[in-house]
Design a protein around this motif. Sequence first.
Motif, PDB file in Angstrom:
ATOM      1  N   PRO A 129       0.836  -0.935  -0.604  1.00 54.63           N
ATOM      2  CA  PRO A 129      -0.091   0.147   0.137  1.00 54.63           C
ATOM      3  C   PRO A 129       1.108   1.323   0.260  1.00 54.63           C
ATOM      4  N   VAL A 130       0.279   2.327  -0.642  1.00 57.51           N
ATOM      5  CA  VAL A 130       0.786   4.023  -0.449  1.00 57.51           C
ATOM      6  C   VAL A 130      -0.293   4.291   0.371  1.00 57.51           C
ATOM      7  N   TRP A 131       0.465   5.553   0.860  1.00 55.95           N
ATOM      8  CA  TRP A 131      -0.559   5.899   1.674  1.00 55.95           C
ATOM      9  C   TRP A 131      -1.295   7.431   0.965  1.00 55.95           C
ATOM     10  N   GLU A 132      -2.269   7.683   1.629  1.00 52.33           N
ATOM     11  CA  GLU A 132      -3.211   8.384   0.742  1.00 52.33           C
ATOM     12  C   GLU A 132      -2.734   9.759   0.620  1.00 52.33           C
ATOM     13  N   GLU A 133      -2.181  10.221   1.536  1.00 51.69           N
ATOM     14  CA  GLU A 133      -1.837  11.257   1.885  1.00 51.69           C
ATOM     15  C   GLU A 133      -0.532  11.976   0.251  1.00 51.69           C
ATOM     16  N   GLU A 134       0.675  10.355   0.746  1.00 54.46           N
ATOM     17  CA  GLU A 134       1.386  10.665  -1.285  1.00 54.46           C
ATOM     18  C   GLU A 134       0.807  10.817  -1.966  1.00 54.46           C
ATOM     19  N   PHE A 135      -0.686   9.978  -2.038  1.00 52.18           N
ATOM     20  CA  PHE A 135      -1.482   9.368  -3.089  1.00 52.18           C
ATOM     21  C   PHE A 135      -2.151  10.697  -4.118  1.00 52.18           C
ATOM     22  N   GLU A 136      -2.852  11.734  -2.134  1.00 53.70           N
ATOM     23  CA  GLU A 136      -2.953  12.328  -3.713  1.00 53.70           C
ATOM     24  C   GLU A 136      -2.137  13.416  -2.776  1.00 53.70           C
ATOM     25  N   THR A 137      -1.140  14.224  -2.769  1.00 57.02           N
ATOM     26  CA  THR A 137      -0.727  15.417  -2.413  1.00 57.02           C
ATOM     27  C   THR A 137       1.338  14.906  -4.645  1.00 57.02           C
ATOM     28  N   SER A 138       0.582  13.394  -4.887  1.00 57.87           N
ATOM     29  CA  SER A 138       1.556  13.234  -5.729  1.00 57.87           C
ATOM     30  C   SER A 138       1.093  13.337  -6.839  1.00 57.87           C
ATOM     31  N   PRO A 139       0.711  14.156  -7.986  1.00 54.89           N
ATOM     32  CA  PRO A 139       0.384  14.118  -9.025  1.00 54.89           C
ATOM     33  C   PRO A 139       1.306  13.439 -10.217  1.00 54.89           C
ATOM     34  N   PHE A 140       2.523  12.565  -9.698  1.00 52.99           N
ATOM     35  CA  PHE A 140       2.824  12.293 -11.275  1.00 52.99           C
ATOM     36  C   PHE A 140       3.200  10.621 -10.619  1.00 52.99           C
ATOM     37  N   LEU A 141       2.467  10.117  -8.608  1.00 49.89           N
ATOM     38  CA  LEU A 141       2.325   9.089  -8.190  1.00 49.89           C
ATOM     39  C   LEU A 141       1.204   8.871  -8.662  1.00 49.89           C
ATOM     40  N   ARG A 142       0.232   9.839  -8.450  1.00 50.10           N
ATOM     41  CA  ARG A 142      -1.449   9.185  -8.789  1.00 50.10           C
ATOM     42  C   ARG A 142      -1.223   8.893 -10.016  1.00 50.10           C
ATOM     43  N   LYS A 143      -0.791   9.489 -10.951  1.00 51.29           N
ATOM     44  CA  LYS A 143      -0.814   9.274 -12.983  1.00 51.29           C
ATOM     45  C   LYS A 143       0.104   7.734 -13.374  1.00 51.29           C
ATOM     46  N   ALA A 144       0.997   7.281 -12.174  1.00 52.36           N
ATOM     47  CA  ALA A 144       2.320   6.677 -12.429  1.00 52.36           C
ATOM     48  C   ALA A 144       1.514   5.129 -12.234  1.00 52.36           C
ATOM     49  N   ILE A 145       0.439   5.358 -11.235  1.00 51.86           N
ATOM     50  CA  ILE A 145       0.068   4.198 -10.103  1.00 51.86           C
ATOM     51  C   ILE A 145      -1.496   3.740 -11.107  1.00 51.86           C
TER      52      ILE A 145
END
Length: 351
Positions: free
Chosen positions: A220-236
Motif C-alpha cells: 500500500p501507499v499512504w493516501e496522503e502521498e497519493f493525493e499530494t503527488s500528481p506524478f505518483l497518482r498518474k504512475a499508479i
Amino acid sequence: MACKIADSMFLCLGPCQRPIRSQRIATHSSPASICHLKWDSLLLKGISNKKDLIPMKRTKVIQAVAVPVTPSSADSAEYRKQLAERYGFRQIGEPLLDNVTLKDVLDTLPKKVFEIDDVKAWTSVLISVTSYALGIFMISKAPWYLLPLAWAWTGTAITGFFVIGHDCAHKSYSKNKLLEDVVGTLAFLPLIYPYEPWRFKHDRHHAKTNMLSEDTAWHPVWEEEFETSPFLRKAIIFGYGPFRPWMSIAHWLIWHFDLNKFRPNEVKRVKTSLACVFAFMAIGWPLIIYKTGIIGWIKFWLMPWLGYHFWMSTFTMVHHTAPHIPFKSSDEWNAAQAQLNGTVHCDYPRW
C-alpha cells in the motif's frame, strides 16, 4: 472505490509496510494488484464524490467496496449474488465461521487432490516445450506483420514453463524432490527467474495472504502521498493499466536478486539459483546474438518474455483483487479466511 480501517478511509490498490493506524492510504502493489476491475474512473475523479465512499462498521479490516450498499446487507446472500453478477463472478462464497481453521478445511478434501500424477506432470512439460519450439519456428518464418501473433503464441507457451516451475515450488510436481528442484530451476531459466528466491517469496505470500505488512505481493501507499503527488497518482493509474507488464518486470527485479531480502538459512540456495540464472544469461544471450544479432535477441527472446510478463501480471491481478476481498492486520487475520475468501478462483479456457 473506498476502503476503511477503523475510522480511516483507504484507496486499495494492494501489503502495508507500516503498522495499522488511523491514517489514510492509497495502495499500490507489486505487479498488477488493483482491488477491482473497473476503478480507473474513480481514481481519476480522486474519489471526490462522497457517494462513492461507503460508511462501514468500525473495524481494522481494509474492505474494498465498489457498489453502494447499506452495512446491514454487506454479508447477505443477496448482496453477494448482486456483486458476483456485477463483476462477472460465478459466485462469492460465504465468510467462514471464526472457529474454522485451515486444517479443518484441508481435512475435508479428498486424498485424490493431494496425489502426484507423473504422467500429467511430464505431459505438461511436453506440451510447453513443443508449443515453445513451434513459437520459435513461427518467429523465424513469419513476415514482419505476423510477428506480433508469433510473439503472443510464444509468450503464452513460455508461460507454461512458469506454471511448471510454480508446481515444482509447491512440491506438487514429483515425489522426487531433487528432480523437482532441477525441473523447476530449468523451467525458470528462459524467463531469467531465479527459482529458489521466487519459491521463498511465494511461500511467504501463501502463508500470509492478504495480511497487511506481511504479504509479499501487496504494497500500500499512504493516501496522503497519493493525493499530494500528481506524478505518483498518474504512475499508479497507468502502472496497473496499460503499463501493467512493466510493473511485473519491476517486481521481478526488485524482489528476487537482493540477498538482504532473504533469511540466513535461505541465502545458500538463493545464491545457487542466481548463479544458474547468470550462467544462462552469460551463455544463452551471447549465442542468440552471435547467431541472429541484436535484432534476433529482441525477436526470439525479449518479445516473448514481455508476453510472459503480460500473463504474469494478469494472473496476479485476477487472482488477488476483487471489490469484496479484505486485507487484515495480523491480530485479526485468519489463515482459512484468507486462503478461501481472500483469493479468486478463475476458470480459464482450456487452450
